[in-house]
Structures are given as structure tokens and as C-alpha cells.
Enzyme design. Structure first.
Site, PDB file in Angstrom:
ATOM      1  N   CYS A  47     -32.778 -22.208  -4.514  1.00 46.07           N
ATOM      2  CA  CYS A  47     -34.061 -21.787  -5.086  1.00 46.07           C
ATOM      3  C   CYS A  47     -34.731 -22.927  -5.853  1.00 46.07           C
ATOM      4  O   CYS A  47     -34.190 -23.419  -6.833  1.00 46.07           O
ATOM      5  CB  CYS A  47     -33.802 -20.555  -5.959  1.00 46.07           C
ATOM      6  SG  CYS A  47     -34.878 -20.335  -7.350  1.00 46.07           S
TER       7      CYS A  47
ATOM      8  N   CYS B  13     -35.740 -22.291  -9.527  1.00 49.26           N
ATOM      9  CA  CYS B  13     -34.528 -22.287 -10.357  1.00 49.26           C
ATOM     10  C   CYS B  13     -34.199 -23.706 -10.813  1.00 49.26           C
ATOM     11  O   CYS B  13     -33.855 -23.933 -11.968  1.00 49.26           O
ATOM     12  CB  CYS B  13     -33.331 -21.723  -9.592  1.00 49.26           C
ATOM     13  SG  CYS B  13     -33.537 -20.026  -9.002  1.00 49.26           S
TER      14      CYS B  13
END
Length: 173
Positions: free
Chosen positions: A53, A56
Site C-alpha cells: 500500500c 501506508c
């Protein structure tokens, strides 16, 4: 003498800053974090992430490295970082399907609220303070919209917050 004290001081400073920048997250499991939360009378914050991600990774690089964010977390919260693909049961229990999801729970494990997606340091602190003060996502989005009613991005955030709470009729307006 003086040189030795100076050397020790430099070593102490570099060691403590190393520990500080290394990680703000507690190296404990979820159950252990709840016990700590109970004894310290603080909520637990879980950064649910995945290895693939991008937002993230930005959270790791920017927000979690910010000094004001670190100070806020150290003072108020038990922060955990959990890979949602490793702790599948926990991610399912809290219905985590957007990454990152920053989940706040009380010491019993009851959800207080959640922040979805990347948050810059200022937004993270403002939203976290508001949710810890009892303002849920809907109230936070509504407050941002007040005085900016024509801002389409703020309208969308408010509608999304309503949708996430299952308030579909209001969200459509």
C-alpha cells in the site's frame, strides 16, 4: 575528565534519538496492548497497513516521522502497527478493507472511531484529538464543511462519513 563526560553525553544523545526515531509503535501484540491501555488509561491506535500500500508507506515516511505526531502519540495513545495480511482475523474482526485504516479502540477493544487513508501530520493530530474528544467522523466532516458549504471536496468527505456510518439518506443529500 571533561572530554570523557562530553563523549558520554554525545553517545547518550545519539542513542536516545536513535531509539526515538526508530519506532513510536509498541512492540506488543493486540491483547497485550489492551492490557497496557487499561493500566495507562489510554486508547489503542492501530495502523492497519499492507506491504504493497503506497499511502501506508507515505504515512511511515511523513506522518509517523513527524515530531509533533510522535509527541502526541507518546502522551496520549498506545500505538500499534499491524500488517492486515498477517493478522487476518483481527483485520476481519474490525472490518478493515481500506489501507491504511487507523483504528482507535478503548481498553476493552471496542472501536472508538477510525481514520481512512493517508493523513498528513496536521490532519492526523486534528482528527485524532477530535475523535478522542468524542467527535466521530461525521461530526468532524460537518465541522470542516461549516462556512465552506460550496467546497465539493468537503461535501464529499461529509457524504462519505455519513455513508460509512450507514446514514445513506443523509449522505445522498
Amino acid at each position: 575528565g571533561r572530554d570523557m563526560r562530553y563523549l558520554i553525553l554525545i553517545l547518550l544523545i545519539s542513542f536516545s534519538s536513535q531509539v526515538f526515531t526508530d519506532s513510536i509503535f509498541r512492540e506488543v501484540g493486540f491483547e497485550e496492548a489492551l492490557k497496557i491501555a487499561k493500566s495507562e488509561k489510554r486508547p489503542v491506535m492501530i495502523d492497519f497497513y499492507t506491504t504493497w500500500c503506497k499511502p501506508c508507506k507515505k504515512l511511515d515516511k511523513v506522518t509517523w516521522q513527524d515530531d509533533s505526531v510522535k509527541a502526541f502519540l507518546m502522551a496520549k495513545i498506545i500505538p500499534l502497527k499491524i500488517d492486515a495480511e498477517k493478522e487476518v482475523e483481527l483485520a476481519q474482526k474490525y472490518n478493515i478493507n481500506i489501507y491504511p485504516t487507523i483504528l482507535f479502540v478503548d481498553s476493552e477493544g471496542n472501536e472508538i472511531d477510525r481514520l481512512l487513508g493517508y493523513k498528513d501530520p496536521e490532519s492526523f493530530i486534528a482528527d485524532s484529538r477530535a475523535l478522542l474528544a468524542g467527535k466521530d467522523a461525521v461530526m468532524r466532516a460537518k465541522e470542516k464543511l461549516e462556512g465552506n458549504e460550496t467546497d465539493p471536496q468537503l461535501q464529499m468527505q461529509y457524504a462519505s462519513a455519513l455513508r460509512d456510518k450507514g446514514r445513506y439518506e443523509e449522505a445522498l443529500k
